[in-house]
Design a protein around this motif. Sequence first.
Motif, PDB file in Angstrom:
ATOM      1  N   MET A 108      -4.376  13.078 -18.991  1.00  0.00           N
ATOM      2  CA  MET A 108      -4.746  14.464 -19.228  1.00  0.00           C
ATOM      3  C   MET A 108      -3.523  15.351 -19.001  1.00  0.00           C
ATOM      4  O   MET A 108      -3.480  16.214 -18.131  1.00  0.00           O
ATOM      5  N   ALA A 109      -2.472  15.076 -19.746  1.00  0.00           N
ATOM      6  CA  ALA A 109      -1.231  15.813 -19.570  1.00  0.00           C
ATOM      7  C   ALA A 109      -1.401  17.260 -20.022  1.00  0.00           C
ATOM      8  O   ALA A 109      -2.054  17.555 -21.009  1.00  0.00           O
ATOM      9  N   SER A 110      -0.811  18.179 -19.256  1.00  0.00           N
ATOM     10  CA  SER A 110      -0.848  19.597 -19.605  1.00  0.00           C
ATOM     11  C   SER A 110       0.518  20.194 -19.350  1.00  0.00           C
ATOM     12  O   SER A 110       1.199  19.842 -18.388  1.00  0.00           O
ATOM     13  N   ARG A 111       0.912  21.101 -20.204  1.00  0.00           N
ATOM     14  CA  ARG A 111       2.178  21.797 -19.998  1.00  0.00           C
ATOM     15  C   ARG A 111       2.041  22.753 -18.821  1.00  0.00           C
ATOM     16  O   ARG A 111       0.997  23.353 -18.597  1.00  0.00           O
ATOM     17  N   LEU A 112       3.116  22.922 -18.069  1.00  0.00           N
ATOM     18  CA  LEU A 112       3.098  23.777 -16.886  1.00  0.00           C
ATOM     19  C   LEU A 112       4.030  24.956 -17.078  1.00  0.00           C
ATOM     20  O   LEU A 112       5.149  24.811 -17.545  1.00  0.00           O
ATOM     21  N   ASN A 113       3.537  26.113 -16.711  1.00  0.00           N
ATOM     22  CA  ASN A 113       4.331  27.334 -16.714  1.00  0.00           C
ATOM     23  C   ASN A 113       4.585  27.708 -15.255  1.00  0.00           C
ATOM     24  O   ASN A 113       3.647  27.969 -14.510  1.00  0.00           O
ATOM     25  N   PRO A 114       5.819  27.692 -14.776  1.00  0.00           N
ATOM     26  CA  PRO A 114       6.072  27.877 -13.352  1.00  0.00           C
ATOM     27  C   PRO A 114       5.804  29.271 -12.829  1.00  0.00           C
ATOM     28  O   PRO A 114       5.697  29.469 -11.630  1.00  0.00           O
ATOM     29  N   GLY A 115       5.669  30.280 -13.680  1.00  0.00           N
ATOM     30  CA  GLY A 115       5.506  31.646 -13.195  1.00  0.00           C
ATOM     31  C   GLY A 115       4.071  32.000 -12.870  1.00  0.00           C
ATOM     32  O   GLY A 115       3.150  31.577 -13.548  1.00  0.00           O
ATOM     33  N   PRO A 116       3.801  32.759 -11.770  1.00  0.00           N
ATOM     34  CA  PRO A 116       2.449  33.162 -11.427  1.00  0.00           C
ATOM     35  C   PRO A 116       1.922  34.232 -12.378  1.00  0.00           C
ATOM     36  O   PRO A 116       2.649  35.086 -12.852  1.00  0.00           O
ATOM     37  N   ASP A 117       0.627  34.152 -12.687  1.00  0.00           N
ATOM     38  CA  ASP A 117      -0.012  35.132 -13.553  1.00  0.00           C
ATOM     39  C   ASP A 117      -1.493  35.136 -13.220  1.00  0.00           C
ATOM     40  O   ASP A 117      -2.220  34.207 -13.563  1.00  0.00           O
ATOM     41  N   THR A 118      -1.973  36.154 -12.502  1.00  0.00           N
ATOM     42  CA  THR A 118      -3.363  36.204 -12.082  1.00  0.00           C
ATOM     43  C   THR A 118      -4.237  36.910 -13.088  1.00  0.00           C
ATOM     44  O   THR A 118      -5.444  37.001 -12.903  1.00  0.00           O
ATOM     45  N   ALA A 119      -3.684  37.417 -14.177  1.00  0.00           N
ATOM     46  CA  ALA A 119      -4.472  38.207 -15.117  1.00  0.00           C
ATOM     47  C   ALA A 119      -5.216  37.346 -16.120  1.00  0.00           C
ATOM     48  O   ALA A 119      -6.136  37.821 -16.775  1.00  0.00           O
ATOM     49  N   HIS A 120      -4.846  36.077 -16.264  1.00  0.00           N
ATOM     50  CA  HIS A 120      -5.415  35.276 -17.335  1.00  0.00           C
ATOM     51  C   HIS A 120      -6.634  34.464 -16.908  1.00  0.00           C
ATOM     52  O   HIS A 120      -7.185  33.701 -17.690  1.00  0.00           O
ATOM     53  N   PHE A 121      -7.070  34.598 -15.642  1.00  0.00           N
ATOM     54  CA  PHE A 121      -8.281  33.904 -15.209  1.00  0.00           C
ATOM     55  C   PHE A 121      -9.075  34.815 -14.267  1.00  0.00           C
ATOM     56  O   PHE A 121      -8.574  35.821 -13.770  1.00  0.00           O
ATOM     57  N   LEU A 138      -3.676  26.547 -13.367  1.00  0.00           N
ATOM     58  CA  LEU A 138      -4.865  26.958 -14.099  1.00  0.00           C
ATOM     59  C   LEU A 138      -4.510  27.360 -15.518  1.00  0.00           C
ATOM     60  O   LEU A 138      -3.468  27.970 -15.763  1.00  0.00           O
ATOM     61  N   GLY A 139      -5.415  27.067 -16.455  1.00  0.00           N
ATOM     62  CA  GLY A 139      -5.252  27.498 -17.832  1.00  0.00           C
ATOM     63  C   GLY A 139      -5.911  28.845 -18.068  1.00  0.00           C
ATOM     64  O   GLY A 139      -6.714  29.319 -17.265  1.00  0.00           O
ATOM     65  N   PRO A 140      -5.601  29.497 -19.187  1.00  0.00           N
ATOM     66  CA  PRO A 140      -6.222  30.782 -19.515  1.00  0.00           C
ATOM     67  C   PRO A 140      -7.740  30.658 -19.604  1.00  0.00           C
ATOM     68  O   PRO A 140      -8.282  29.659 -20.069  1.00  0.00           O
ATOM     69  N   GLY A 141      -8.427  31.696 -19.128  1.00  0.00           N
ATOM     70  CA  GLY A 141      -9.877  31.745 -19.228  1.00  0.00           C
ATOM     71  C   GLY A 141     -10.625  30.978 -18.161  1.00  0.00           C
ATOM     72  O   GLY A 141     -11.855  30.901 -18.207  1.00  0.00           O
ATOM     73  N   THR A 180     -13.761  23.262 -30.141  1.00  0.00           N
ATOM     74  CA  THR A 180     -12.308  23.196 -30.321  1.00  0.00           C
ATOM     75  C   THR A 180     -11.615  23.491 -28.998  1.00  0.00           C
ATOM     76  O   THR A 180     -11.990  24.419 -28.276  1.00  0.00           O
ATOM     77  N   LEU A 181     -10.600  22.726 -28.692  1.00  0.00           N
ATOM     78  CA  LEU A 181      -9.892  22.901 -27.423  1.00  0.00           C
ATOM     79  C   LEU A 181      -8.709  23.843 -27.603  1.00  0.00           C
ATOM     80  O   LEU A 181      -7.953  23.724 -28.581  1.00  0.00           O
ATOM     81  N   PRO A 182      -8.529  24.778 -26.662  1.00  0.00           N
ATOM     82  CA  PRO A 182      -7.423  25.737 -26.796  1.00  0.00           C
ATOM     83  C   PRO A 182      -6.046  25.130 -26.609  1.00  0.00           C
ATOM     84  O   PRO A 182      -5.058  25.665 -27.104  1.00  0.00           O
ATOM     85  N   GLU A 183      -5.953  24.007 -25.884  1.00  0.00           N
ATOM     86  CA  GLU A 183      -4.671  23.334 -25.639  1.00  0.00           C
ATOM     87  C   GLU A 183      -3.613  24.317 -25.139  1.00  0.00           C
ATOM     88  O   GLU A 183      -2.508  24.406 -25.668  1.00  0.00           O
ATOM     89  N   GLN A 184      -3.971  25.018 -24.064  1.00  0.00           N
ATOM     90  CA  GLN A 184      -3.099  26.030 -23.484  1.00  0.00           C
ATOM     91  C   GLN A 184      -2.378  25.483 -22.250  1.00  0.00           C
ATOM     92  O   GLN A 184      -2.909  24.629 -21.534  1.00  0.00           O
ATOM     93  N   PRO A 185      -1.165  25.970 -21.984  1.00  0.00           N
ATOM     94  CA  PRO A 185      -0.434  25.533 -20.793  1.00  0.00           C
ATOM     95  C   PRO A 185      -1.093  26.046 -19.522  1.00  0.00           C
ATOM     96  O   PRO A 185      -1.841  27.023 -19.527  1.00  0.00           O
ATOM     97  N   LEU A 186      -0.798  25.361 -18.429  1.00  0.00           N
ATOM     98  CA  LEU A 186      -1.306  25.770 -17.119  1.00  0.00           C
ATOM     99  C   LEU A 186      -0.271  26.624 -16.403  1.00  0.00           C
ATOM    100  O   LEU A 186       0.929  26.435 -16.549  1.00  0.00           O
ATOM    101  N   THR A 187      -0.778  27.572 -15.612  1.00  0.00           N
ATOM    102  CA  THR A 187       0.072  28.495 -14.871  1.00  0.00           C
ATOM    103  C   THR A 187      -0.125  28.295 -13.376  1.00  0.00           C
ATOM    104  O   THR A 187      -1.255  28.138 -12.913  1.00  0.00           O
ATOM    105  N   SER A 188       0.949  28.315 -12.628  1.00  0.00           N
ATOM    106  CA  SER A 188       0.863  28.166 -11.181  1.00  0.00           C
ATOM    107  C   SER A 188       0.244  29.410 -10.549  1.00  0.00           C
ATOM    108  O   SER A 188       0.542  30.542 -10.934  1.00  0.00           O
ATOM    109  N   PHE A 189      -0.659  29.178  -9.592  1.00  0.00           N
ATOM    110  CA  PHE A 189      -1.219  30.277  -8.808  1.00  0.00           C
ATOM    111  C   PHE A 189      -1.271  29.839  -7.359  1.00  0.00           C
ATOM    112  O   PHE A 189      -1.781  28.764  -7.043  1.00  0.00           O
ATOM    113  N   SER A 190      -0.763  30.668  -6.466  1.00  0.00           N
ATOM    114  CA  SER A 190      -0.760  30.376  -5.047  1.00  0.00           C
ATOM    115  C   SER A 190      -1.692  31.316  -4.324  1.00  0.00           C
ATOM    116  O   SER A 190      -1.837  32.485  -4.693  1.00  0.00           O
TER     117      SER A 190
END
Length: 346
Positions: free
Chosen positions: A1-14, A28-31, A158-168
Amino acid sequence: MASRLNPGPDTAHFRLASSARVLGQLFLGPGVSISQGAVVCGLQGAVRLGAGSTVRENATVLGSPHQPVAVGEKVSLGARSLLLGAEVGNLCEVGSGAILMPGVRLGERCLVAEGTLVPAGMVVMADSILAGRPARVIRRVDTGDLERLRSSRSGTLTLPEQPLTSFSARDRAEDAPMGQLYSFRDRHPLVHPSATLFSSCEVTGDVVVGSGCIIGPGVKIVGESHMPLRIGTGVRIHANTVLHLSPGGTLTLEDGVIIGPGCMVGGCVIGAGTVVEPGATLCDGSRVGRGCVIGAGSLVKQGASFPDGAHIDGFPAVQTGSLSALPAAPRWALRAEDLLELRRVS
């Protein structure tokens, strides 16, 4: 279940409900939606939630480097469900109160019925429907099931196939530094200064918490009796567990007891060093000896009694074996060295 990772934090997309708790670091992915009372704990980034997935009310997700959690896209984890170190494929539906133990792997589009216990290490092929304690595959997903999945996911699989974003957890301030304590009929909790109470746990009434205890997020401890609800030294009580001592009863957790997430504990006595696995229920008047293991999802009936070193399992629970040594702490159990990573700071 490989997913692309985006190292920057973004709390607005979830979406993270105000009463939910995120501990440690997640990807976490968008949504993604984490609902009221839910707890998601990712030690060293060991939890991944795919785009469009939902963790519903009072669900608990625990991941560690040794037992990581990977949840695919458009997955629904039901209310009060428990997910520990498991992998869940895209488009799965996990029912309310279901328990997925470490090492479980669900293929895509699996449906897990409410209250199902999926035992450790079980691997399930795609398009399976599971039910029971322990789980078994009762049939394959059909066109009607797929249509229900589609309608609950905005009309498309249909799957969005979106990258995951780090959240701490450090990206959001705590509401309170160390738990919430409440009096009941002029009785007030007594908590040892060395105990750790996460901010969303609540302790009410005549309760004594010993040294070195860890009381996890969402835990509710209520003492309404004529005598204290006693929690010994080094006890660990995990997320969204409830301890309730009714008038006239006794509730004692002896030293070193470990209570897993999502448990219900009534007026009982649990001996030192016993491990209560996730989702177990212990009824009023029961007594468990020292160094026991109570299996995940088990029901210890009212008035039941078990000797030292018993392995206890079932619904209702019976003794299924004996232990020759004290049980080791499970890998999902919080340790003192985890607290600096998990504690949320403002």
